[in-house]
Write a protein that holds these residues in place. Structure first.
Motif, PDB file in Angstrom:
ATOM      1  N   ALA A   1       0.843  -1.193   0.000  1.00 16.18           N
ATOM      2  CA  ALA A   1       0.000   0.000   0.000  1.00 16.18           C
ATOM      3  C   ALA A   1       0.880   1.245   0.000  1.00 16.18           C
ATOM      4  CB  ALA A   1      -0.905   0.008   1.225  1.00 16.18           C
ATOM      5  N   ILE A   2       0.657   2.116  -0.993  1.00 14.72           N
ATOM      6  CA  ILE A   2       1.391   3.378  -1.078  1.00 14.72           C
ATOM      7  C   ILE A   2       0.408   4.492  -1.456  1.00 14.72           C
ATOM      8  CG2 ILE A   2       3.666   2.412  -1.637  1.00 14.72           C
ATOM      9  CD1 ILE A   2       3.099   2.904  -4.559  1.00 14.72           C
ATOM     10  N   GLY A   3       0.674   5.686  -0.990  1.00 17.95           N
ATOM     11  CA  GLY A   3      -0.167   6.829  -1.341  1.00 17.95           C
ATOM     12  C   GLY A   3      -1.602   6.663  -0.866  1.00 17.95           C
ATOM     13  N   GLU A   4      -2.524   7.217  -1.652  1.00 18.26           N
ATOM     14  CA  GLU A   4      -3.955   7.124  -1.347  1.00 18.26           C
ATOM     15  C   GLU A   4      -4.466   5.729  -1.679  1.00 18.26           C
ATOM     16  OE1 GLU A   4      -6.402   9.703  -0.557  1.00 18.26           O
ATOM     17  OE2 GLU A   4      -4.719  10.993  -0.017  1.00 18.26           O
ATOM     18  N   VAL A   5      -5.277   5.164  -0.786  1.00 16.06           N
ATOM     19  CA  VAL A   5      -5.870   3.853  -1.013  1.00 16.06           C
ATOM     20  C   VAL A   5      -7.383   4.038  -1.043  1.00 16.06           C
ATOM     21  CG1 VAL A   5      -6.111   1.495  -0.176  1.00 16.06           C
ATOM     22  CG2 VAL A   5      -3.935   2.703   0.109  1.00 16.06           C
ATOM     23  N   THR A   6      -7.988   3.692  -2.169  1.00 15.61           N
ATOM     24  CA  THR A   6      -9.424   3.893  -2.364  1.00 15.61           C
ATOM     25  C   THR A   6     -10.196   2.585  -2.219  1.00 15.61           C
ATOM     26  OG1 THR A   6      -9.347   3.458  -4.738  1.00 15.61           O
ATOM     27  CG2 THR A   6      -8.909   5.743  -4.012  1.00 15.61           C
ATOM     28  N   LYS A   7     -11.509   2.730  -2.115  1.00 16.41           N
ATOM     29  CA  LYS A   7     -12.375   1.550  -2.083  1.00 16.41           C
ATOM     30  C   LYS A   7     -12.236   0.772  -3.396  1.00 16.41           C
ATOM     31  CE  LYS A   7     -17.124   0.017  -1.466  1.00 16.41           C
ATOM     32  NZ  LYS A   7     -17.143  -0.829  -2.640  1.00 16.41           N
ATOM     33  N   GLU A   8     -12.040   1.480  -4.497  1.00 14.08           N
ATOM     34  CA  GLU A   8     -11.864   0.822  -5.786  1.00 14.08           C
ATOM     35  C   GLU A   8     -10.601  -0.046  -5.796  1.00 14.08           C
ATOM     36  OE1 GLU A   8     -12.572   4.219  -5.578  1.00 14.08           O
ATOM     37  OE2 GLU A   8     -14.690   3.847  -5.991  1.00 14.08           O
ATOM     38  N   ASP A   9      -9.528   0.433  -5.136  1.00 14.11           N
ATOM     39  CA  ASP A   9      -8.318  -0.380  -4.995  1.00 14.11           C
ATOM     40  C   ASP A   9      -8.654  -1.696  -4.309  1.00 14.11           C
ATOM     41  OD1 ASP A   9      -6.508   1.500  -6.094  1.00 14.11           O
ATOM     42  OD2 ASP A   9      -6.237   2.471  -4.148  1.00 14.11           O
TER      43      ASP A   9
ATOM     44  N   LEU B   1       2.689  -1.546   4.501  1.00 17.32           N
ATOM     45  CA  LEU B   1       2.121  -0.200   4.539  1.00 17.32           C
ATOM     46  C   LEU B   1       3.235   0.829   4.431  1.00 17.32           C
ATOM     47  CD1 LEU B   1      -0.412  -0.551   7.491  1.00 17.32           C
ATOM     48  CD2 LEU B   1      -0.936  -0.486   5.057  1.00 17.32           C
ATOM     49  N   GLU B   2       3.347   1.424   3.260  1.00 18.40           N
ATOM     50  CA  GLU B   2       4.276   2.536   3.097  1.00 18.40           C
ATOM     51  C   GLU B   2       3.464   3.801   2.850  1.00 18.40           C
ATOM     52  OE1 GLU B   2       8.445   2.080   1.755  1.00 18.40           O
ATOM     53  OE2 GLU B   2       7.536   0.502   0.517  1.00 18.40           O
ATOM     54  N   THR B   3       2.359   3.867   3.554  1.00 18.52           N
ATOM     55  CA  THR B   3       1.496   5.038   3.564  1.00 18.52           C
ATOM     56  C   THR B   3       0.850   5.093   4.927  1.00 18.52           C
ATOM     57  OG1 THR B   3      -0.244   6.213   2.365  1.00 18.52           O
ATOM     58  CG2 THR B   3      -0.563   3.861   2.664  1.00 18.52           C
ATOM     59  N   ASN B   4       0.433   6.255   5.327  1.00 14.22           N
ATOM     60  CA  ASN B   4      -0.231   6.417   6.611  1.00 14.22           C
ATOM     61  C   ASN B   4      -1.635   5.834   6.521  1.00 14.22           C
ATOM     62  OD1 ASN B   4      -1.774   7.780   8.804  1.00 14.22           O
ATOM     63  ND2 ASN B   4       0.225   8.727   9.149  1.00 14.22           N
ATOM     64  N   VAL B   5      -2.102   5.212   7.578  1.00 14.75           N
ATOM     65  CA  VAL B   5      -3.439   4.621   7.554  1.00 14.75           C
ATOM     66  C   VAL B   5      -4.513   5.686   7.322  1.00 14.75           C
ATOM     67  CG1 VAL B   5      -2.866   2.563   8.881  1.00 14.75           C
ATOM     68  CG2 VAL B   5      -3.622   4.617  10.072  1.00 14.75           C
ATOM     69  N   GLN B   6      -4.201   6.934   7.560  1.00 10.36           N
ATOM     70  CA  GLN B   6      -5.150   8.018   7.280  1.00 10.36           C
ATOM     71  C   GLN B   6      -5.361   8.202   5.778  1.00 10.36           C
ATOM     72  OE1 GLN B   6      -3.243  11.173   9.397  1.00 10.36           O
ATOM     73  NE2 GLN B   6      -4.159  10.594  11.347  1.00 10.36           N
ATOM     74  N   ASN B   7      -4.496   7.628   4.951  1.00  6.54           N
ATOM     75  CA  ASN B   7      -4.640   7.707   3.495  1.00  6.54           C
ATOM     76  C   ASN B   7      -5.574   6.633   2.940  1.00  6.54           C
ATOM     77  OD1 ASN B   7      -2.987   9.949   3.146  1.00  6.54           O
ATOM     78  ND2 ASN B   7      -1.149   8.685   3.062  1.00  6.54           N
ATOM     79  N   PHE B   8      -6.151   5.812   3.810  1.00  6.42           N
ATOM     80  CA  PHE B   8      -7.117   4.808   3.392  1.00  6.42           C
ATOM     81  C   PHE B   8      -8.511   5.428   3.433  1.00  6.42           C
ATOM     82  CE2 PHE B   8      -3.578   2.162   4.120  1.00  6.42           C
ATOM     83  CZ  PHE B   8      -3.826   0.899   3.597  1.00  6.42           C
ATOM     84  N   ALA B   9      -9.231   5.357   2.332  1.00  8.56           N
ATOM     85  CA  ALA B   9     -10.599   5.893   2.271  1.00  8.56           C
ATOM     86  C   ALA B   9     -11.490   5.140   3.251  1.00  8.56           C
ATOM     87  CB  ALA B   9     -11.140   5.770   0.847  1.00  8.56           C
TER      88      ALA B   9
END
Length: 121
Positions: free
Chosen positions: A17-25, A50-58
């Motif tokens: 997981a990197i950057g923004e993670v969307t429901k579509e992902d 996880l190379e993104t903050n969990v806050q970046n998960f939609a």
């Protein structure tokens, strides 16, 4: 964004997981892979880096996580969470073990090789 991690044993699903993670992902990348693994193996071994903050998960991704966890509740064998977010690493090792059957363990990013070895056993 969610990307597959290649070169893992066939009984393990690995996601990066990197950057923004969307429901579509989740719907296009993670869900089909976990569904296939549960059907083929009858159990789930899941590695997430996880190379993104969990806050970046939609918000929709958290609901999807809950649905997957409940749908395959008895099939969870191992979950390895690899991150430099110490609270997430701690949660994986100390709380998720009480929420899902099987085992979960948190690893720091510099211990990715150790996580892969653990999840593949």
């Amino acid at each position: 964004m969610l990307q597959f991690i290649n070169d893992l044993p066939e009984h393990v699903v690995g996601i990066h997981a990197i950057g923004e993670v969307t429901k579509e992902d989740y719907d296009k990348v993670l869900v089909p892979r976990l569904e296939d693994l549960a059907k083929r193996q009858g159990e789930i071994n899941y590695l997430i880096v996880l190379e993104t903050n969990v806050q970046n998960f939609a918000l929709g991704t958290w609901f999807q996580d809950l649905k997957l966890a409940l749908k395959h509740f008895t099939k969870w064998k191992k979950v390895a969470i690899v991150t430099d977010q110490h609270s997430i690493e701690w949660t994986a090792s100390n709380i998720v073990n009480y929420l899902l059957p099987g085992h979960s363990k948190g690893f720091s990013l510099d211990k990715l090789d150790e996580a892969v070895k653990w999840i593949a056993e």
